[in-house]
Design a protein around this motif. Structure first.
Motif, PDB file in Angstrom:
ATOM      1  N   ALA A   1      -0.135  12.694  -0.239  1.00  8.79           N
ATOM      2  CA  ALA A   1      -0.544  14.074   0.024  1.00  8.79           C
ATOM      3  C   ALA A   1       0.659  15.019  -0.055  1.00  8.79           C
ATOM      4  O   ALA A   1       0.604  16.059  -0.731  1.00  8.79           O
ATOM      5  CB  ALA A   1      -1.209  14.165   1.396  1.00  8.79           C
ATOM      6  N   ILE A   2       1.762  14.616   0.585  1.00  6.76           N
ATOM      7  CA  ILE A   2       2.964  15.482   0.603  1.00  6.76           C
ATOM      8  C   ILE A   2       3.467  15.687  -0.821  1.00  6.76           C
ATOM      9  O   ILE A   2       3.762  16.798  -1.252  1.00  6.76           O
ATOM     10  CB  ILE A   2       4.048  14.879   1.530  1.00  6.76           C
TER      11      ILE A   2
ATOM     12  N   ASP B   1      -6.048   8.617 -12.981  1.00  7.02           N
ATOM     13  CA  ASP B   1      -4.904   9.334 -13.529  1.00  7.02           C
ATOM     14  C   ASP B   1      -4.060   9.925 -12.396  1.00  7.02           C
ATOM     15  O   ASP B   1      -4.605  10.386 -11.379  1.00  7.02           O
ATOM     16  CB  ASP B   1      -5.372  10.489 -14.432  1.00  7.02           C
ATOM     17  N   LEU B   2      -2.745   9.946 -12.620  1.00  8.35           N
ATOM     18  CA  LEU B   2      -1.834  10.570 -11.646  1.00  8.35           C
ATOM     19  C   LEU B   2      -2.215  12.040 -11.492  1.00  8.35           C
ATOM     20  O   LEU B   2      -2.550  12.713 -12.484  1.00  8.35           O
ATOM     21  CB  LEU B   2      -0.382  10.445 -12.127  1.00  8.35           C
TER      22      LEU B   2
ATOM     23  N   HIS C   1       0.840  -1.208   0.000  1.00 11.04           N
ATOM     24  CA  HIS C   1       0.000   0.000   0.000  1.00 11.04           C
ATOM     25  C   HIS C   1       0.868   1.248   0.000  1.00 11.04           C
ATOM     26  O   HIS C   1       2.033   1.220   0.404  1.00 11.04           O
ATOM     27  CB  HIS C   1      -0.926   0.021   1.224  1.00 11.04           C
ATOM     28  N   LEU C   2       0.255   2.341  -0.459  1.00  6.84           N
ATOM     29  CA  LEU C   2       0.906   3.658  -0.343  1.00  6.84           C
ATOM     30  C   LEU C   2       0.228   4.397   0.807  1.00  6.84           C
ATOM     31  O   LEU C   2      -1.000   4.574   0.784  1.00  6.84           O
ATOM     32  CB  LEU C   2       0.729   4.453  -1.646  1.00  6.84           C
ATOM     33  N   PRO C   3       1.009   4.826   1.822  1.00  9.34           N
ATOM     34  CA  PRO C   3       0.394   5.619   2.896  1.00  9.34           C
ATOM     35  C   PRO C   3      -0.149   6.922   2.297  1.00  9.34           C
ATOM     36  O   PRO C   3       0.511   7.554   1.471  1.00  9.34           O
ATOM     37  CB  PRO C   3       1.559   5.887   3.861  1.00  9.34           C
ATOM     38  N   ILE C   4      -1.333   7.333   2.714  1.00  2.71           N
ATOM     39  CA  ILE C   4      -1.989   8.488   2.086  1.00  2.71           C
ATOM     40  C   ILE C   4      -1.202   9.768   2.347  1.00  2.71           C
ATOM     41  O   ILE C   4      -1.198  10.681   1.518  1.00  2.71           O
ATOM     42  CB  ILE C   4      -3.466   8.601   2.545  1.00  2.71           C
TER      43      ILE C   4
ATOM     44  N   ASP D   1       7.186   3.310  -1.187  1.00  3.02           N
ATOM     45  CA  ASP D   1       7.470   4.744  -1.300  1.00  3.02           C
ATOM     46  C   ASP D   1       6.841   5.303  -2.578  1.00  3.02           C
ATOM     47  O   ASP D   1       6.332   4.562  -3.420  1.00  3.02           O
ATOM     48  CB  ASP D   1       8.976   5.018  -1.228  1.00  3.02           C
ATOM     49  N   PHE D   2       6.929   6.617  -2.718  1.00  4.74           N
ATOM     50  CA  PHE D   2       6.241   7.270  -3.830  1.00  4.74           C
ATOM     51  C   PHE D   2       6.803   6.846  -5.186  1.00  4.74           C
ATOM     52  O   PHE D   2       6.043   6.641  -6.142  1.00  4.74           O
ATOM     53  CB  PHE D   2       6.306   8.797  -3.683  1.00  4.74           C
TER      54      PHE D   2
END
Ligand code: HMG
Length: 452
Positions: free
Chosen positions: A23-24, A153-154, A16-19, A407-408
């Motif tokens: 956001a950052i 979409d990104l 998972h990606l932490p929200i 990570d992102f």
């Protein structure tokens, strides 16, 4: 005839990606996503996974948890999805083939298999069709699977509402968990709030505007839209959601001759389609106000502010806490799983009551389903005495704790399909083996294997 859900199972990807990370990166105040929309994490597919592996893994888990049920007992495999990978061969057929890798070749030979598609409500349609079938054939059983990958979409407003997962349900007569008895309320309107047009060159017949002489002309239009990601308008989709659920709720009361009763008061818990965690609580107040117009706060300036004031009131927060919050626990950790979201909410609610050991036998659960495009269905279920026996052997809350944060950059690479190696190794699950690229009569055929 009592028919409904006898057992529930799930498959949620393990990364998972932490929200907050998203956001950052997107310059959004994390508190908007966490406190405003209720988001914590987005479950994501690894490179060896797709909606077919999730579907087969959820169905396999259901059968493992119910060893007395044999493949020959399953008369139907119905899949609800809006992420189909083939315009002809359904996910249900792929799923059946994958299960046969475990249970033996042709063990599902006489099982009917088909997909149901209507945006996020397709799995509710699949479940209701399965229930109708079992009502007519009470000795038979059906498996219904909701499987979807919500990919946007990104950098779009949908990006923080992504998610992935599958829920499987065993539908039988005299089920251990839930019986569906009431008539369903329905509301449908053909709109474009969210849809996934195919990428193609279309020849369109265009009608001319001559008043006396109707004529047609063929025009070629390139529709260059990526098939995975939807075309959507966020705030308009919310408007459609509210309009459909209030219409379907009114129809539910009419169908069940309950026009003089405040129906939701009888519901122990409310399961709504959750495209993100707080969508239920951010819309259900419209139904409460429809039932109780005297609750409108007339001190606010205009009608919109009056509704907003009620949505923030203590009285409404009490309804949210008691009836909606249990369904949100898993949603905040997974994200949107389209057709499966309402059933993830059901699983979350039942897991919550299983943990608190509250006696919910004989209580009613209210379902408010929504699918873009757009349709809502409202219906009820009654909780059965042995409902705990039908719960998954591994609690979804425990499974979600094991999910690995990425990570992102890894998220970005997965989204763009540029990630070359698996983030987490497959274990005891189906994985993509390969997609045929060279044998002409098999190009595009998808092959899978079970990885121990
Ligand atoms: C859902 C939207 C439209 C949300 O759109 P948005 O612009 O992200 O959010 P918003 O402005 O509507 O709401 C943000 C909330 O955060 C609050 N907020 C703001 N800042 C802060 C802060 N600092 N601290 C605390 N709170 C904060 C703010 O006050 C507000 O709360 P509220 O108005 O409720 O009080 C967007 O995410 C989107 O476009 N999503 C994709 C489409 C979608 O999910 N639509 C939902 C309905 S349609 C549907 O459900 C069907 C679907 C999508 O699942 C598809 C299918 O059927 O197949």
């Amino acid at each position: 005839m009592k028919v409904g859900i006898d057992s529930l199972a799930y498959y949620i990807p393990k990364i998972h990606l932490p929200i907050e990370t998203l956001a950052i990166e997107r310059n959004i105040d994390p508190m908007k996503l966490i406190k405003g929309l209720g988001l914590q994490k987005m479950a994501l597919l690894d490179i060896y996974q797709d909606v077919i592996t999730m579907s087969a893994n959820a169905a396999h888990s259901l059968l493992k948890d119910n060893p007395t049920v044999q493949p020959k007992d399953i008369a139907k495999i119905y899949v609800g999805t809006e992420s189909g990978l083939d315009n002809s061969k359904p996910i249900a057929s792929y799923t059946l083939g994958l299960l046969e890798q475990i249970y033996g070749a042709r063990t599902f030979r006489n099982c009917d298999a088909v997909d149901h598609t209507f945006a996020c409500i397709g799995a509710v349609d699949a479940m209701q069709n399965a229930i109708d079938f079992v009502k007519a054939n009470p000795t038979k059983k059906a498996i219904v699977i909701a499987t979807d990958y919500a990919k946007y979409d990104l950098a779009s407003t949908g990006e923080y509402t992504q998610g992935a997962g599958a829920i499987a349900m065993l539908i039988t007569a005299n089920p251990r968990m839930l019986v569906f008895n009431s008539q369903t309320g329905v509301a449908t309107e053909s709109v474009f709030d969210f849809f996934k047009p195919y990428r193609s060159i279309e020849k369109q017949a265009i009608t001319g505007n001559s008043t006396n002489d109707t004529w047609f002309e063929i025009q070629e239009t390139e529709i260059s839209i990526h098939k995975d990601q939807p075309v959507f308008e966020g705030q308009y989709s919310n408007e459609c959601y509210i309009n459909r659920i209030t219409e379907a709720y009114t129809d539910f009361k009419k169908q069940n001759n309950q026009e003089d009763i405040i129906v939701y008061k009888d519901w122990k818990a409310i399961l709504m389609h959750l495209p993100y965690c707080f969508q239920g609580r951010r819309t259900f107040h419209e139904i409460v106000l429809q039932e109780n117009p005297e609750l409108v706060d007339k001190t606010a300036a205009d009608a919109k502010d009056q509704i907003k004031a009620f949505a923030k009131s203590e009285a409404y927060m009490e309804i949210v806490k008691n009836k909606i919050a249990p369904s949100e626990i898993a949603s905040g950790e997974v994200g949107n799983i389209y057709t499966g979201s309402i059933f993830l909410g059901l699983l979350s609610t039942l897991s919550h009551f299983s943990d608190t050991k509250e006696n919910i036998t004989d209580t009613k659960l209210g379902f408010i389903a929504y699918g873009s495009g757009s349709k809502s269905k409202v219906f009820e279920a009654e909780v059965q005495p042995n409902w705990v026996e039908g719960m998954p052997s591994v609690s979804i809350f425990d499974a979600l704790k094991e999910s690995q944060a990425i990570d992102f950059n890894t998220y970005s690479a997965l989204h763009k399909k540029e990630q070359k190696t698996a983030v987490s190794a497959p274990s005891n699950e189906f994985a993509i083996d390969y997609i045929e690229a060279s044998i002409p009569h098999l190009v595009g055929a998808r092959y899978y294997k079970f990885v121990k």
